[in-house]
Design a protein around this motif. Structure first.
Motif, PDB file in Angstrom:
ATOM      1  N   ILE A 222     -22.973  -2.784  40.018  1.00  0.00           N
ATOM      2  CA  ILE A 222     -23.178  -3.066  41.440  1.00  0.00           C
ATOM      3  C   ILE A 222     -23.295  -1.767  42.229  1.00  0.00           C
ATOM      4  N   GLY A 223     -22.471  -0.764  41.870  1.00  0.00           N
ATOM      5  CA  GLY A 223     -22.573   0.528  42.541  1.00  0.00           C
ATOM      6  C   GLY A 223     -23.937   1.168  42.350  1.00  0.00           C
TER       7      GLY A 223
ATOM      8  N   THR B 192     -29.152  -7.800  41.165  1.00  0.00           N
ATOM      9  CA  THR B 192     -27.702  -7.817  41.412  1.00  0.00           C
ATOM     10  C   THR B 192     -27.146  -9.235  41.323  1.00  0.00           C
ATOM     11  N   ILE B 193     -27.854 -10.193  41.902  1.00  0.00           N
ATOM     12  CA  ILE B 193     -27.405 -11.590  41.849  1.00  0.00           C
ATOM     13  C   ILE B 193     -27.346 -12.087  40.410  1.00  0.00           C
ATOM     14  N   LEU B 194     -28.385 -11.798  39.630  1.00  0.00           N
ATOM     15  CA  LEU B 194     -28.396 -12.237  38.231  1.00  0.00           C
ATOM     16  C   LEU B 194     -27.262 -11.584  37.443  1.00  0.00           C
ATOM     17  N   THR B 195     -26.989 -10.311  37.735  1.00  0.00           N
ATOM     18  CA  THR B 195     -25.889  -9.629  37.049  1.00  0.00           C
ATOM     19  C   THR B 195     -24.556 -10.304  37.351  1.00  0.00           C
TER      20      THR B 195
ATOM     21  N   THR C 229     -19.968 -13.645  35.932  1.00  0.00           N
ATOM     22  CA  THR C 229     -19.090 -14.773  36.234  1.00  0.00           C
ATOM     23  C   THR C 229     -18.993 -15.724  35.050  1.00  0.00           C
ATOM     24  N   ARG C 230     -20.120 -16.009  34.441  1.00  0.00           N
ATOM     25  CA  ARG C 230     -20.102 -16.892  33.269  1.00  0.00           C
ATOM     26  C   ARG C 230     -19.303 -16.262  32.133  1.00  0.00           C
ATOM     27  N   GLY C 231     -19.454 -14.947  31.991  1.00  0.00           N
ATOM     28  CA  GLY C 231     -18.671 -14.268  30.950  1.00  0.00           C
ATOM     29  C   GLY C 231     -17.187 -14.340  31.223  1.00  0.00           C
ATOM     30  N   ALA C 232     -16.799 -14.152  32.501  1.00  0.00           N
ATOM     31  CA  ALA C 232     -15.379 -14.240  32.849  1.00  0.00           C
ATOM     32  C   ALA C 232     -14.841 -15.649  32.641  1.00  0.00           C
ATOM     33  N   MET C 233     -15.650 -16.652  32.944  1.00  0.00           N
ATOM     34  CA  MET C 233     -15.215 -18.028  32.725  1.00  0.00           C
ATOM     35  C   MET C 233     -15.112 -18.350  31.239  1.00  0.00           C
ATOM     36  N   THR C 234     -16.031 -17.809  30.453  1.00  0.00           N
ATOM     37  CA  THR C 234     -15.967 -18.039  29.008  1.00  0.00           C
ATOM     38  C   THR C 234     -14.719 -17.404  28.413  1.00  0.00           C
ATOM     39  N   GLY C 235     -14.378 -16.197  28.867  1.00  0.00           N
ATOM     40  CA  GLY C 235     -13.193 -15.526  28.350  1.00  0.00           C
ATOM     41  C   GLY C 235     -11.893 -16.189  28.758  1.00  0.00           C
ATOM     42  N   ASN C 236     -11.924 -16.948  29.849  1.00  0.00           N
ATOM     43  CA  ASN C 236     -10.722 -17.638  30.323  1.00  0.00           C
ATOM     44  C   ASN C 236     -10.932 -19.153  30.341  1.00  0.00           C
ATOM     45  N   ARG C 237     -11.790 -19.645  29.444  1.00  0.00           N
ATOM     46  CA  ARG C 237     -12.172 -21.048  29.455  1.00  0.00           C
ATOM     47  C   ARG C 237     -10.974 -21.976  29.255  1.00  0.00           C
TER      48      ARG C 237
ATOM     49  N   THR D 266     -22.205 -11.138  46.118  1.00  0.00           N
ATOM     50  CA  THR D 266     -21.420 -11.159  44.883  1.00  0.00           C
ATOM     51  C   THR D 266     -20.404 -12.295  44.899  1.00  0.00           C
ATOM     52  N   ALA D 267     -19.662 -12.427  46.002  1.00  0.00           N
ATOM     53  CA  ALA D 267     -18.659 -13.490  46.109  1.00  0.00           C
ATOM     54  C   ALA D 267     -19.311 -14.871  46.141  1.00  0.00           C
ATOM     55  N   PHE D 268     -20.372 -15.022  46.925  1.00  0.00           N
ATOM     56  CA  PHE D 268     -21.022 -16.323  47.053  1.00  0.00           C
ATOM     57  C   PHE D 268     -21.662 -16.756  45.735  1.00  0.00           C
ATOM     58  N   THR D 269     -22.323 -15.808  45.059  1.00  0.00           N
ATOM     59  CA  THR D 269     -22.938 -16.134  43.772  1.00  0.00           C
ATOM     60  C   THR D 269     -21.890 -16.532  42.754  1.00  0.00           C
ATOM     61  N   SER D 270     -20.769 -15.822  42.745  1.00  0.00           N
ATOM     62  CA  SER D 270     -19.686 -16.159  41.829  1.00  0.00           C
ATOM     63  C   SER D 270     -19.153 -17.556  42.110  1.00  0.00           C
ATOM     64  N   ARG D 271     -18.978 -17.889  43.370  1.00  0.00           N
ATOM     65  CA  ARG D 271     -18.447 -19.214  43.737  1.00  0.00           C
ATOM     66  C   ARG D 271     -19.397 -20.327  43.286  1.00  0.00           C
ATOM     67  N   LEU D 272     -20.697 -20.158  43.548  1.00  0.00           N
ATOM     68  CA  LEU D 272     -21.652 -21.175  43.128  1.00  0.00           C
ATOM     69  C   LEU D 272     -21.682 -21.328  41.614  1.00  0.00           C
ATOM     70  N   THR D 273     -21.602 -20.198  40.899  1.00  0.00           N
ATOM     71  CA  THR D 273     -21.635 -20.250  39.440  1.00  0.00           C
ATOM     72  C   THR D 273     -20.414 -20.982  38.895  1.00  0.00           C
TER      73      THR D 273
END
Length: 329
Positions: free
Chosen positions: A45-46, A200-203, A208-216, A306-313
């Protein structure tokens, strides 16, 4: 893992039941705050924000410069005197100056001296030029009254009649081409900015999907025992909002620093060929307050996206979990 599930589940029950009592122990968040994936996302993101800020600053710079060029069309023209056998250059320049000053609509006249002419030619001919030994045309800068401009055709006719080696250039054709190029550059920059934001949105979606998979397992336990999707989405949203804002601020600050350093370099190297060329194209290489405000808005936008995309995902992923039976067989 079992202990983590138990603690996060109890935390979810506590929030769902509206318990007012707080546990003194630090509760385990759903998304680990300092994992490697989070740092990698913040770095990406940076970098994206840095490139987007550079693009935004460049677009602002080119747009402002194009406006200055268009304004200069109505403020200044140039008379040129070409060297010729038997021509007294000093007398010819003085004649041009007197004719221009006597013309209605002329606000001022300045004959470009040897030092200024040498700086213009030094990138091609080197330093220490002796203009008396070179057949170099000499320039006369004529400032015109924007409210009451002179008759250029009549002025050109009088100059040529008095000094046949003279010519008058109002720069309109040259500046028109530059303005067209600047407008095309602005469009290209806007397209690049849009592509960077999409990347950036796709990243963020993949992260987010990766974080959800790791904490599924933790997410499924919380979801199936009654935790609302908004609660889980808020956890991810807060986590990715922090990552997005930190990464965006670092990237935006780096871009602002680049423009500040370029402006300092340009001011520190005035009266040099390189600085003269940059100043002719981009002025002082300063993006102005509009550019800095644009970078601030961009940083906030990246954090919000970043926050909004994460929430929708997260909500989409939870909706997909609801479609699958938790108990099989």
């Amino acid at each position: 893992m079992i202990e983590a599930v138990r603690r996060v589940t109890l935390r979810g029950f506590g929030r769902l039941a509206g318990l007012g009592r707080r546990d003194d122990r630090r509760q385990t968040p759903i998304v680990p705050p300092g994992n490697v994936a989070g740092r990698a996302l913040m770095t990406v993101i940076g970098i994206m924000t840095f490139l987007a800020s550079l693009t935004l600053g460049a677009v602002t710079l080119v747009s402002d410069t194009a406006s200055v060029w268009e304004s200069q069309i109505s403020r200044e023209i140039t008379a040129q005197v070409r060297p010729d056998d038997g021509l007294d250059m000093a007398a010819a320049l003085e004649t041009v100056r007197q004719i221009a000053l006597a013309t209605p609509g002329i606000a001022g006249v300045q004959v470009m001296d040897d030092a200024a002419t040498g700086r213009l030619l030094s990138p091609w001919l080197g330093e220490g030029l002796d203009l008396d030994d070179l057949p170099v045309p000499r320039l006369v800068l004529i400032a015109i009254d924007e409210d009451a401009p002179p008759d250029f055709t009549a002025l050109r006719t009088r100059l040529i009649a008095a000094v046949p080696q003279a010519s008058l250039d109002d720069h309109r054709a040259w500046v028109s081409r530059l303005v067209t190029m600047a407008n095309a550059t602005v469009l290209v920059g806007a397209a690049i900015l849009a592509l960077v934001m999409i990347a950036t949105i796709l990243t963020v979606v993949f992260a987010t999907r990766g974080a959800m998979t790791g904490n599924r397992h933790i997410i499924e336990v919380l979801h199936f025992v009654g935790a609302r999707a908004s609660f889980i989405a808020n956890e991810f949203q807060g986590h990715f909002l922090r990552l997005g804002l930190v990464g965006a601020m670092v990237g935006g600050s780096a871009a602002v620093l680049v423009f500040l350093l370029m402006g300092l370099w340009t001011r520190a190297n005035q009266a040099t060929p390189e600085a003269d060329q940059i100043s002719a194209l981009f002025g002082s290489f300063a993006i102005g307050w509009t550019g800095y405000v644009g970078v601030i808005v961009l940083v906030a936008t990246v954090g919000g996206l970043t926050a909004f995309t994460s929430r929708l995902t997260v909500k989409r992923q939870l909706a997909a979990i609801d479609m699958i039976s938790p108990v099989e067989g």
